[in-house]
Design a protein around this motif. Sequence first.
Motif, PDB file in Angstrom:
ATOM      1  N   TYR A  30       0.838  -1.207   0.000  1.00  0.00           N
ATOM      2  CA  TYR A  30       0.000   0.000   0.000  1.00  0.00           C
ATOM      3  C   TYR A  30       0.872   1.256   0.000  1.00  0.00           C
ATOM      4  CZ  TYR A  30      -3.730   3.258   0.643  1.00  0.00           C
ATOM      5  OH  TYR A  30      -4.589   4.313   0.432  1.00  0.00           O
ATOM      6  N   ALA A  33       2.050   1.473  -3.599  1.00  0.00           N
ATOM      7  CA  ALA A  33       0.995   1.816  -4.558  1.00  0.00           C
ATOM      8  C   ALA A  33       0.518   3.252  -4.381  1.00  0.00           C
ATOM      9  CB  ALA A  33      -0.177   0.849  -4.420  1.00  0.00           C
ATOM     10  N   SER A  34       0.689   3.805  -3.165  1.00  0.00           N
ATOM     11  CA  SER A  34       0.256   5.189  -2.943  1.00  0.00           C
ATOM     12  C   SER A  34       1.467   6.134  -2.869  1.00  0.00           C
ATOM     13  CB  SER A  34      -0.606   5.287  -1.679  1.00  0.00           C
ATOM     14  OG  SER A  34       0.092   4.802  -0.544  1.00  0.00           O
ATOM     15  N   PHE A  35       2.663   5.621  -3.179  1.00  0.00           N
ATOM     16  CA  PHE A  35       3.917   6.393  -3.167  1.00  0.00           C
ATOM     17  C   PHE A  35       4.038   7.180  -1.859  1.00  0.00           C
ATOM     18  CE2 PHE A  35       7.328   9.126  -4.902  1.00  0.00           C
ATOM     19  CZ  PHE A  35       8.087   8.148  -5.519  1.00  0.00           C
ATOM     20  N   ASN A  36       3.847   6.458  -0.751  1.00  0.00           N
ATOM     21  CA  ASN A  36       3.849   7.086   0.573  1.00  0.00           C
ATOM     22  C   ASN A  36       5.085   6.617   1.351  1.00  0.00           C
ATOM     23  OD1 ASN A  36       3.489   7.717   3.288  1.00  0.00           O
ATOM     24  ND2 ASN A  36       1.314   7.227   3.298  1.00  0.00           N
ATOM     25  N   PRO A  37       6.078   7.484   1.526  1.00  0.00           N
ATOM     26  CA  PRO A  37       7.320   7.051   2.173  1.00  0.00           C
ATOM     27  C   PRO A  37       7.343   7.190   3.704  1.00  0.00           C
ATOM     28  CG  PRO A  37       7.580   9.237   1.238  1.00  0.00           C
ATOM     29  CD  PRO A  37       6.137   8.858   1.042  1.00  0.00           C
TER      30      PRO A  37
ATOM     31  N   ALA B  37      -3.513  -3.723  -3.566  1.00  0.00           N
ATOM     32  CA  ALA B  37      -2.897  -3.431  -2.264  1.00  0.00           C
ATOM     33  C   ALA B  37      -3.974  -3.238  -1.194  1.00  0.00           C
ATOM     34  CB  ALA B  37      -1.998  -2.193  -2.361  1.00  0.00           C
ATOM     35  N   GLY B  83      10.609  10.175   6.864  1.00  0.00           N
ATOM     36  CA  GLY B  83      10.206   9.612   5.575  1.00  0.00           C
ATOM     37  C   GLY B  83       9.310  10.529   4.764  1.00  0.00           C
TER      38      GLY B  83
END
Lengths: 143, 163
Positions: A30, A33-37, B37, B83
């Motif tokens: 997830y 897929a949501s480009f959440n780092p 996902a 992050g």
Amino acid sequence: MKQQTIESISVGDQLPVLHKSADEAQLFLYSAASFNPHRIHYDRAYAEFEGHTDIIVHGPLQGSWLTQFVTDWAGPASRLLNITWQNRASAIVGENLEFHGSVTEINETERTALLSLEERNENGAILMPATALIKLPSENKVQ
Amino acid sequence: MSTSLIPPESLARIGEILYGPITVTINEREAQRYALAVGDENPIYFDESAAKAAGYKTMTVPPTFVTHAMVIPKPLSTLRTDGLYRDGTGVRLEVARMMFGGEEWDFLEPVYIGDQITATARLAALDQKSGSKGPFVRQVRETTFVNQEMTTVARSRQIGIAR
């Protein structure tokens, strides 16, 4: 998939409970897929440093579980018009989560139904209260 | 009257564009990766004939995917230690932290694979409130999503709680 219609539902109907539990692999996918780092979603030591008990489930993932809960029940020919949720408490990796919902209002002219929804954790605490408005097909009309 | 958590220069930003307008093409692979996902295997996201049978023009996407499709990729050098990206667009408030309070979504028209969606986010509201745990700020970020036919397909309001 089953299809609800404006004629098939009544106020008070309960949606079948949806069970979800995200493991590390799903949370990783997830995030990707949501480009959440954000580290709280994959780095246990960092999540604990921020005061969480474990890796945190993404809020928008739980939002997408809410929309899935509604659209799975309503069927593919229905249209979700509105979803509104509150983030009340966090969910953590591996936690058993349940989605409960019921029909609270029906507008036969507009062919819409208002739903009251809750995401609960295994202790019964409400993590996300929500509402949804959905438009349903009619058995008496060609769509 | 407690002291204001909202500096005057932040109050002056109400109505300001925080993001966009930015236009992105809705990509089949990205939308399906998102759906998988989530664990949402609804055939209207994966099978064109199932989508058409359900009254859609072609395959559609999970309702809130449109906001994730808009994420601007940024270099690794801009990551902070938590992050998150340093993007400098945050509204300055006299608070320790900002938490997600919730989201409200209106879905007005379907979003299809191949659509070109333009998103614009504004600072819709900034209000100081008093709660049982002291004063807090409720911030509303409203994003409008418009397709290539200039039809507004969705609107989201993300509520931030800062204290």
